[in-house]
Design an enzyme around this catalytic site. Structure first.
Site, short mmCIF file in Angstrom:
data_model
loop_
_atom_site.label_atom_id
_atom_site.label_comp_id
_atom_site.label_asym_id
_atom_site.label_seq_id
_atom_site.Cartn_x
_atom_site.Cartn_y
_atom_site.Cartn_z
N CYS A 114 0.83 -1.20 0.00
CA CYS A 114 0.00 0.00 0.00
C CYS A 114 0.86 1.25 0.00
O CYS A 114 2.09 1.18 -0.06
CB CYS A 114 -0.90 0.00 1.24
SG CYS A 114 -1.89 -1.51 1.42
N ASP A 173 -3.40 -9.36 7.68
CA ASP A 173 -2.22 -9.23 8.52
C ASP A 173 -2.17 -7.84 9.17
O ASP A 173 -1.47 -7.64 10.15
CB ASP A 173 -0.94 -9.52 7.73
CG ASP A 173 -0.74 -8.59 6.55
OD1 ASP A 173 -1.73 -8.05 6.03
OD2 ASP A 173 0.42 -8.39 6.14
#
Length: 633
Positions: A2, A95
């Site tokens: 990201c 996660d």
């Protein structure tokens, strides 16, 4: 994978966070979000890999903690099970949530437990503290600017440079870039910006105080590993590769046909039969001029043997168009044309629906696979040859051309390179074996006022090289590479060029357990006779055919000499005669012209030097033009 951004105690921090986040849109085209709490603002762009639902969206807020996170934790399943055993109840399967709950339970002490690649910011609403952290080996980037009591941070420098304002080019860093053709991770291209170092954290207090700490130190890990027993390398590499396949979307591999990518592809195919792989080739005339090996046939052999779905891409780009595009995305002046390969491969993979790829990056640094490692060992023996024999041989090589108008001579290029450092002391020889200029050449290229910067950069290399506890020459070179070359160049261009194509690239060799295993091996197991990466080849022999394991070393590079002589020649002339670097006085026109003349005559191979000058020119134009526009406004 990201893009993250945020501000802390910064005027108009909310709008600034939005601008930072928007610049990072290519890192996360699947979603965006913002969190606000007083004078704290966190932004996020999401590339959905694990838990594609909204329970994986960010910034993630739970129980007084807010997290914006970039990366992957490959031991997330183990951490999740441990936390669940302590009573933690998870809402989703990401996660990101594992990291947030690990921080809640262990705080900063969770960091050395993380196995993966990451950079994140986490805010504690109860204490008013913002923490920033970066992974152990510097795989994922994190830049920040401090101004007064405020901090702005982002995954990419271009976001800060474009949105924060008031940043000035760091000329010492440009000198470092000229020396290496990349920027050391310890430096930043703007004076006011910084990179959070690998293996460190930063805590921002609500009163404006900032403190930092280091939770993992590569130098100490290497020393500890050296003192222990040799690892079972094959088992460690296989375990790392298996963990790096963790994903809720398809995973593919880079497959050059070389040892590293072939090894990872074979292991990945064991756990994901029929996995896709991407490889590149060059136009025949370009490959011939560069005297490049035929890597395609090796990639095809691996694909056929392991049932891999191979996609072949011919690299014949419009380099004049790609150069400014990639220079923008690389954030800092980086002169490695391999970034073009990575970008084009990932662009093709993304068009086919692939978001995640495995790369063999890091194996050469950790296991002594570059020619420079063997060359520096050979130099020790060369120094024992009587000078009466060395001098005539060196004189002969000096007179040989590196190219004609139709083809290049790799062996002559290598010989000239070897003789440029073969008689130097250890650290100086190692530096000279892979950098672009010696001290006098660099002083002759830059403005005389930057002489102090030249010495500063050379001193930094010496200090880093000597800062070790190893008694093994080969491992000292590997450690220096893992601390400088790997994070400064290879991990940087890999992250920026592949994220420019909205693709996550994972690097199983750049893993904390693989690193420990690498430094548990003595140098004579890494270079045996004239065989580099000997230990890794031994490990790979359990799955790969010998024709792949012991093939001549390939090059994940580009036909620079062909591009320079044809596509880029007019641009080189423009930069030498009327470029921004020359007009500003940073570089000397006559020194640049000498590089051009030597390359054109075939006396020396200056293609890499000139390519980097072009990348530096485009980066500098962008940086100075943006600054000028800001001042005019």
């Amino acid at each position: 994978m990201c893009g993250i951004a945020g501000t802390f105690r910064w005027p108009d921090g909310g709008p600034l966070t939005d601008r930072l986040t928007e610049t990072l849109a290519h890192r996360g085209p699947d979603g965006s979000g913002r969190y606000d709490h007083g004078d704290v603002h966190l932004g996020h762009r999401r590339l959905s890999i694990i838990d594609l639902s909204e329970t994986g969206a960010q910034p993630m807020v739970s129980g007084g903690l807010a997290l914006t996170y970039n990366g992957e934790l490959y031991n997330a399943p183990e951490l999740r099970a441990e936390l669940a055993a302590h009573g933690v109840r998870f809402r989703g399967t990401s996660d990101t949530e594992v990291l947030l709950e690990a921080w809640r339970r262990w705080g900063v002490k969770c960091l050395p437990r993380l196995r993966g690649m990451f950079a994140f910011g986490i805010f504690d609403e109860r204490t008013g503290e913002l923490f920033l952290a970066r992974d152990q080996l510097g795989i994922k980037p994190l830049f920040y600017v401090r101004r007064g009591d405020g901090i702005a941070f982002a995954s990419e420098l271009k976001a800060l440079a474009g949105a924060v304002g008031g940043l000035h080019v760091n000329e010492t860093t440009l000198v470092a870039s000229l020396l290496y053709y990349w920027v050391p991770d310890s430096r930043c291209a703007y004076r006011e910006a910084r990179k959070l170092p690998p293996g460190t954290w930063m805590r921002c207090h609500p009163n404006g105080r900032v403190d930092t700490g280091q939770y993992w130190n590569l130098r100490d890990v290497a020393a500890e590993a050296q003192a222990g027993p040799p690892a079972d390398l094959a088992a460690v590499v296989e375990d790392s590769t298996r963990k790096h396949l963790l994903s809720d979307v398809p995973v593919a591999t880079f497959l050059s046909g070389g040892l590293d990518s072939s090894y990872l592809t074979a292991l990945a195919a064991k756990y994901q039969p029929g996995i896709s792989a991407y490889t590149i080739g060059f136009r025949a005339e370009d490959a011939k001029f560069e005297a490049m090996p035929d890597d395609l046939r090796y990639a095809r052999t691996v694909a056929e043997r392991f049932g891999v779905d191979l996609h072949e891409i011919e690299i014949a780009p419009n380099v004049q168009e790609l150069l400014p595009h990639l220079t923008y995305h690389l954030d800092e002046p980086i002169g490695d044309p391999a970034a073009i390969n990575s970008y084009l491969i990932c662009t093709a993979a993304r068009e086919a629906g692939v978001k995640v790829m495995l790369s063999g990056m890091g194996a050469d640094e950790l296991f002594a696979g570059y020619r420079k490692h063997l060359a520096n060992l050979i130099a020790l023996r060369y120094q024992k040859i009587p000078s009466g024999v060395r001098r005539p041989a060196a004189s002969l090589v000096d007179r040989l051309p590196v190219a004609t108008s139709k083809r290049g001579f790799r062996s002559v290029r290598f010989a000239k390179r070897f003789l440029s450092f073969a008689e130097l002391p250890e650290e100086t020889a190692f530096r000279r074996s892979y950098t672009m200029y010696d001290r006098d050449e660099l002083l002759g290229l830059v403005n005389p006022d930057l002489a102090g910067a030249v010495d500063d950069v050379l001193t930094e290399h010496a200090d880093t090289y000597h800062d070790n506890l190893l008694d093994d020459f080969v491992n000292r070179m590997c450690l220096a590479d893992a601390r400088m070359f790997l994070p400064g160049l290879n991990l940087t261009y890999t992250d920026r060029s592949t994220m420019a194509a909205s693709t996550e690239v994972r690097v199983p060799f750049v893993d904390v357990e693989v690193v420990r295993a690498a430094f548990s091996l003595p140098g004579n197991r890494k270079i045996a006779g004239r065989q580099g990466k000997a230990a890794l080849k031994e490990a790979a022999s359990s799955i790969l055919p010998k024709e792949i394991v012991y093939r001549p070393k390939g090059l994940f590079s580009a036909p620079l000499r062909a591009w320079m002589s044809r596509d880029l020649a007019p641009l080189v002339r423009e930069v030498v005669h009327d470029g921004a670097l020359v007009r500003s006085g940073l570089l000397r026109r006559e020194a640049l012209q000498q590089l051009v003349d030597e390359d054109a005559a075939g006396r020396e191979d200056r293609s890499k030097h000139l390519w980097h000058v072009l990348t530096l020119e485009y980066w500098y134009r962008g940086a100075t033009e943006a600054g000028a526009a800001e001042r005019a406004a």
